[in-house]
Design a protein around this motif. Sequence first.
Motif: not given
Length: 422
Positions: A23-33
């Motif tokens: 899903e997109a947040p895996f590539y875009t989220s600062q928190e996930i990074f």
Amino acid sequence: MLHRVETPLSSLLRRRLPGYSLEAPFYTSQEIFDADMEAIFERHWIFVGVEPDVPEPGDTMTIDIGRNSVLIVRDDDNAVKAFHNVCRHRGARLVLEPKATVGNIVCRYHAWTYNTDGQLIHADHMGESFDPGCHGLKPVHLRSLEGLLFICLADEPPADFEDMAATMAPYLAPHDLRNCKVAYESDLIERGNWKLTMENNRECYHCAGNHPELTVPLFAYGFGFSPEQLDEQDREQAARYSCLVDDSSLEWEKEGIPSREIDHLDDRATGFRTQRLPLDGAGEAHTMDTKAACRKLLGKFTHARHGALSFWTQPNSWHHFMSDHVVTFAAIPLGPDRTLLRTKWLVHKDAVEGVDYDLENLTGVWTATNQQDGDLVAYCQQGATSPAYQIGPYSPYTEFLVEKFCNWYIGRMAAETGLVQP
């Protein structure tokens, strides 16, 4: 009963659909990074370089992994060691250059001085009660796998590195990486999340339309294919390629060159995969004419026609070992949408540029391929930020290694964040 608090990350991990992109947040989220850096890059074995980066005693190399700067140094006894690149006095960065040569490691702030073993050997004005032995540099776990350098920032690194090393050493040893030199090194900033960089590497579905240089030495059927879409002639060609792989592997293994496929990409903490495959044309190297790029062969090789040994490691590297040269790749996350791709080309330590090898010929295929891949990663990053983005299916024939990377990533994130998978 222990009740776990559901977080946005844990929810995303739980609902990951196998066989599909993340899903997109895996590539875009600062928190996930930030979670990636803590759970993956601060707890697993990370490929950072090669022993020829520090060929002589006193040679140093620095590498930044998120908030950590690591100093790699060859000590006076010729052993390679790693330390946090932080002075034990007031925390100043010790070595600022990517590569340097030192007698001792001297902090330029207050001149605290360490030897190449990391021991504090000089500190002015600290009084009689001060114990230098309690203020040495903090070590970082380091392992050399036949000259490939891996570090782990965790207090307790994954214990399965030695299993990988025992398996891979016979594959890598014939190339004698420790007696190579770095002929060229390049840094490319890809405008995408580190997982997109790794996913792009783990498939060649895209190769035919995007990599005119790389596809010269590669067999088309080595990219993977859909059997039901082949006509009779294509099936015959695919069968010939399969026989070529088997026959080449048998021939190489009779020469003492291990070649068979081993795949542990998604079933262990220190995931890896290897296989030696034949090359097209002259069958010698990743070059535009498919011939060896360097006249001085590596290690025990007596002729150049040994295809290419590929070695992949999770989470951040891939490597190509040929009879005449080696190409190593490290992906280092810089931000949710930026990744450093560091590539090194190595040849025999006695090879002379302009005599034994031409630098442009040596580096041409992968210089072009890296830039093309960087562009593709950027396109994917741009797409992941769109409201229209949704997960898409992987090809089971050509993207199965992408699926294994995602399986490994989701599994390790779940384990390291304490999430019990359904």
